[in-house]
Design a protein around this motif. Sequence first.
Motif, PDB file in Angstrom:
ATOM      1  N   ARG A 127     -26.824 -24.789 -20.807  1.00 48.05           N
ATOM      2  CA  ARG A 127     -27.751 -24.624 -21.935  1.00 48.05           C
ATOM      3  C   ARG A 127     -26.991 -24.174 -23.178  1.00 48.05           C
ATOM      4  NH1 ARG A 127     -32.888 -20.711 -21.370  1.00 48.05           N
ATOM      5  NH2 ARG A 127     -31.182 -19.265 -20.839  1.00 48.05           N
TER       6      ARG A 127
ATOM      7  N   ALA B  18     -24.746 -27.100 -24.421  1.00 45.11           N
ATOM      8  CA  ALA B  18     -25.491 -28.231 -24.987  1.00 45.11           C
ATOM      9  C   ALA B  18     -26.265 -27.853 -26.250  1.00 45.11           C
ATOM     10  CB  ALA B  18     -26.465 -28.777 -23.942  1.00 45.11           C
TER      11      ALA B  18
ATOM     12  N   TYR C  71     -21.306 -33.930 -25.356  1.00 46.33           N
ATOM     13  CA  TYR C  71     -22.716 -33.548 -25.438  1.00 46.33           C
ATOM     14  C   TYR C  71     -23.489 -34.103 -24.245  1.00 46.33           C
ATOM     15  CZ  TYR C  71     -27.313 -32.785 -27.643  1.00 46.33           C
ATOM     16  OH  TYR C  71     -28.589 -32.373 -27.930  1.00 46.33           O
ATOM     17  N   HIS C  72     -23.274 -35.372 -23.939  1.00 44.41           N
ATOM     18  CA  HIS C  72     -24.034 -35.940 -22.813  1.00 44.41           C
ATOM     19  C   HIS C  72     -23.546 -35.402 -21.469  1.00 44.41           C
ATOM     20  CE1 HIS C  72     -20.954 -38.959 -21.641  1.00 44.41           C
ATOM     21  NE2 HIS C  72     -20.799 -39.217 -22.934  1.00 44.41           N
TER      22      HIS C  72
ATOM     23  N   ASN D 103     -22.795 -32.245 -20.987  1.00 48.66           N
ATOM     24  CA  ASN D 103     -23.516 -30.972 -20.858  1.00 48.66           C
ATOM     25  C   ASN D 103     -25.008 -31.176 -20.628  1.00 48.66           C
ATOM     26  OD1 ASN D 103     -21.401 -29.013 -21.104  1.00 48.66           O
ATOM     27  ND2 ASN D 103     -21.200 -29.610 -23.250  1.00 48.66           N
ATOM     28  N   LEU D 104     -25.585 -32.189 -21.271  1.00 51.75           N
ATOM     29  CA  LEU D 104     -27.000 -32.473 -21.030  1.00 51.75           C
ATOM     30  C   LEU D 104     -27.243 -32.868 -19.571  1.00 51.75           C
ATOM     31  CD1 LEU D 104     -27.903 -34.459 -24.283  1.00 51.75           C
ATOM     32  CD2 LEU D 104     -28.673 -32.151 -23.664  1.00 51.75           C
TER      33      LEU D 104
ATOM     34  N   LEU E  34     -27.149 -29.851 -17.487  1.00 45.12           N
ATOM     35  CA  LEU E  34     -28.328 -29.024 -17.763  1.00 45.12           C
ATOM     36  C   LEU E  34     -29.555 -29.552 -17.025  1.00 45.12           C
ATOM     37  CD1 LEU E  34     -29.669 -26.721 -19.274  1.00 45.12           C
ATOM     38  CD2 LEU E  34     -29.890 -28.225 -21.274  1.00 45.12           C
ATOM     39  N   VAL E  35     -29.735 -30.878 -16.999  1.00 41.34           N
ATOM     40  CA  VAL E  35     -30.872 -31.442 -16.270  1.00 41.34           C
ATOM     41  C   VAL E  35     -30.798 -31.048 -14.802  1.00 41.34           C
ATOM     42  CG1 VAL E  35     -31.977 -33.566 -15.495  1.00 41.34           C
ATOM     43  CG2 VAL E  35     -31.210 -33.369 -17.864  1.00 41.34           C
TER      44      VAL E  35
ATOM     45  N   GLU F 298     -36.951 -27.263 -20.155  1.00 45.69           N
ATOM     46  CA  GLU F 298     -35.556 -27.499 -20.529  1.00 45.69           C
ATOM     47  C   GLU F 298     -35.040 -28.800 -19.908  1.00 45.69           C
ATOM     48  OE1 GLU F 298     -36.777 -24.658 -19.668  1.00 45.69           O
ATOM     49  OE2 GLU F 298     -36.072 -23.078 -21.039  1.00 45.69           O
TER      50      GLU F 298
ATOM     51  N   SER G 180     -36.533 -31.713 -21.919  1.00 45.62           N
ATOM     52  CA  SER G 180     -35.915 -31.794 -23.249  1.00 45.62           C
ATOM     53  C   SER G 180     -34.520 -32.412 -23.160  1.00 45.62           C
ATOM     54  CB  SER G 180     -35.830 -30.394 -23.854  1.00 45.62           C
ATOM     55  OG  SER G 180     -35.133 -30.427 -25.085  1.00 45.62           O
ATOM     56  N   ALA G 181     -33.714 -31.972 -22.178  1.00 46.64           N
ATOM     57  CA  ALA G 181     -32.366 -32.525 -22.017  1.00 46.64           C
ATOM     58  C   ALA G 181     -32.429 -33.995 -21.635  1.00 46.64           C
ATOM     59  CB  ALA G 181     -31.596 -31.727 -20.961  1.00 46.64           C
ATOM     60  N   ARG G 182     -33.391 -34.350 -20.768  1.00 48.67           N
ATOM     61  CA  ARG G 182     -33.554 -35.761 -20.369  1.00 48.67           C
ATOM     62  C   ARG G 182     -33.872 -36.626 -21.584  1.00 48.67           C
ATOM     63  NH1 ARG G 182     -36.704 -39.824 -19.654  1.00 48.67           N
ATOM     64  NH2 ARG G 182     -38.317 -38.767 -20.869  1.00 48.67           N
TER      65      ARG G 182
END
Length: 899
Positions: free
Chosen positions: A694, A697, A705-706, A708-709, A712-713, A724, A727-729
């Motif tokens: 989190r 990202a 960036y992708h 970390n996303l 995070l998912v 969260e 949002s990341a998805r």
Amino acid sequence: MAGERLRGRRREREALDRLLRDVRGGRSHALVLRGEAGVGKTALLDHLAEQASALRVLRAAGVELESEITYSALQQLCAPLLEHLDRLPAPQRAALATAVGLAAGKPPEALLVGLAVLGLFAEAASQRPLVCIVDDVQWLDRMSELILTFVARRLDAESVALVFGVRTPAESLPGLPELTIDGLSDADARKLLDSALAGPVDARVRDRIVAETRGNPLALLELPRGLSTAEMAFGFGGLSAAPLAGRVEDSFQRRIAALPADTRKVLLAAAVEPVGDVHLLWRALDLLKIGPEAAVPAETAQLIDLSRRARFPHPLVRSAAWRSGSAAELREVHRVLAEVTDPVTDPDRRAWHRAHAVAGPDEEVADELERSADRARARGGWPAAAAFLERAAELTLHPDRRVSLLLAAARAHSDAGSFGQVPELLGAAEMGVLTPLQRAGVEQIRAHVTFVLNPGRAAGPPLLAAAEQLRDLDPAAARETYLTAIGAAVHTGRADPDFLRSTAEAARSAPPGDDLAGLMLTGLTAWILEGYAEAAPAMNRAVDAMTRMSDAELRLIWLAAPMAYEMFRFDVLDQVTSRAVQVARDTGALSLLPNALALRAGVMHYLGRLDDSSSLVDEAEGLMRATGSALQLSGAVPLAAYRGREPYASQLVDAMFREAAARGEGWSLGIAGYFKAALCNGLGDYQAAFDAAREAAAYPDLAIYHWNLGELVEAATRVNAPDEAESARTLLQERTSVAGTDWARGVQALADALVRADEDRYRAGIASFAAAGMGMQAARARLLFGEWLRRENRRSEARAELHRAHEAFTTIGAEAFAARAARELAATGETVRAKTPGTAEQLTAQESQIARLAVTGRTNPEIGASLFLSPRTVEWHLRKIFTKLGITSRRELAAALQS
């Protein structure tokens, strides 16, 4: 005999004797004798040479006057061994031949020259063990020191000893084994002093002298010389605060001053002539109408030996002889030495003598020095080129030419990595009248130095200023300078978010161009200012062009690879990083190879080939050690994160966080956050993974960036943070829908599956990653699918997916993820047998590297070039590997490594 002259020194002689025993037994050693002037280093090296008389002994020494002549010391060592040159691999052979002036060619990379010298030493030692002795390292030319230090760090099983003598407090030869040479013990010092005294001296005075000299043998022998007992009554002329080496040199100067004028001129000429060529020396003295009889008083006083080579008993004698000459006498000696030096076979040394023979400006000599600089650059001798250009600038009367020469010298220093001298040269150039292009060049050099030393916020403004000045004068240089400024802003990242945008806005004024730098610049400025979707066409045009990169354009890979990552172009990453490593190895491109190895290691871990990634990381670390550079953590961190070996992995990640914060590199903070999240997801510590991902990202870093996303998912779905996760998805979809590659489709399908519990999306993700060739990501997707099936109480299906994931992770070497899969299998009622260590795991890290490279079909020289070892060391390690694995040939290696 040196052994008979050595008083005390039992510890030092035993260390040298052990070294010789090992070399005779087939092992190699490097050793640095470090101590103050006159402490006995040269006497110990003489002792070593005498003890090694049955071996092949080569000697060289640094000479203060010769420290700017490229490869001068290396030529002394290599010249007797050139009969073995043809046995080296062609690239190494060409590099060394060019470096020592035997052939013309492109400037050779220092790394390739180092490998060639290592191979040359190994070939010579295959006939008879080799002992190379290099004294007065503090005065070696920079390239010789660099190459010999590299060779010393890579010696292993060649039967070669490389032993150096260097003064303290010189910082030469960092990281090599050392033997500190201190003064003699008080008892030995008193005995040595007694042997030099003209008569008895009060015991208290003798003790004071011993204490004052700190047992320095040369001082004990030299300082009492010529002093009467009365003069010795209060020590060496009374207590002095002057440095000991300076006082000893003063003593030699007094002795030289007492000699006849012609004898002093013999010593001066011998001090100025660096090679010790007696025949050349006598030809020069003949021009001064000085005959051999003039040398007799100096030889009688043991100030010089002219039997085979001109040799001073100690460098302080040479220094004293040199400093004893007046400016006019020095110019006269340089003039005659220039006259007798062959302009065809030794043009650079002749030019250097001529440069010191003139009292004022001389355009002809400046021309000759400039030609010497060109030759030095052609041999990769950037420090020497800089020295020639600086002296040429001093000798020219033309202001415009002086400015050009100073700028060229500054560039040469920058290319040599000696950045400390660049500001003064640029300042001197700015005192003249600069053309607009020259002024832009000044700013470009300054900005480049700033970026190399600190590739972050501080480098941005000077890079933009230089690019602005170059825009109308040199469009190609302007584009690349703007691109470097963008790179500095990318590195700064979250540490100064506004800096990236302001840099991109400034870069929009760059002259357009369809070269790679121009395409990259267009893509990145659009990505920063317009957003992902709008920039995608320009970004992809640049990424497409990367597949056609010339060898010269590979220097841009440090920023090109992140662009390919950003666009999910794994095919381009695989192709370009593989080629970059190959080109860097083939050419010995030290400026390219570390980046290329690190980037290729990252691609290998996505491919699910952690062993190959480990080999590349080990190679990069070996390169750093071999060249004395600071080790970089970034290559080892992803490997440790995916293997999940605690606490080592967490320690590496934490160290990366600390270093990135200290340097103000927001981009590296984002990378460290990704590694932390991946590590914790593998270990099943989902809350820690969620916190790390989190935070990482929170800023849309280029390339990562992708990453970390995605982490995070995964973590958010396991810690019950649905908002969260969604949002990341969604943020991922904004990118993956535009990129449209197999990698992008796999990332999005997996995120959709995790958030929406969609079986079809799990299967689509696995298929897309497999189609992209991304074995690690396919295995992770299969693990997540198996976990979901287990939670859905579909145990039989779950076991099938989890078994496949566990097998894949075990083969890959992703131990944490394999353990996670094993825990999930246990939850389904399945027992997973732990892997028992095989014979191959008994190999050392280096043996494993060599074995893996041998399996790919590489020859011993090719393996040696990859790992910076001599082919004979590779052969020695292979014999050990065969013994450990119980095999007799390379054909059996692959199967043995699988056991």
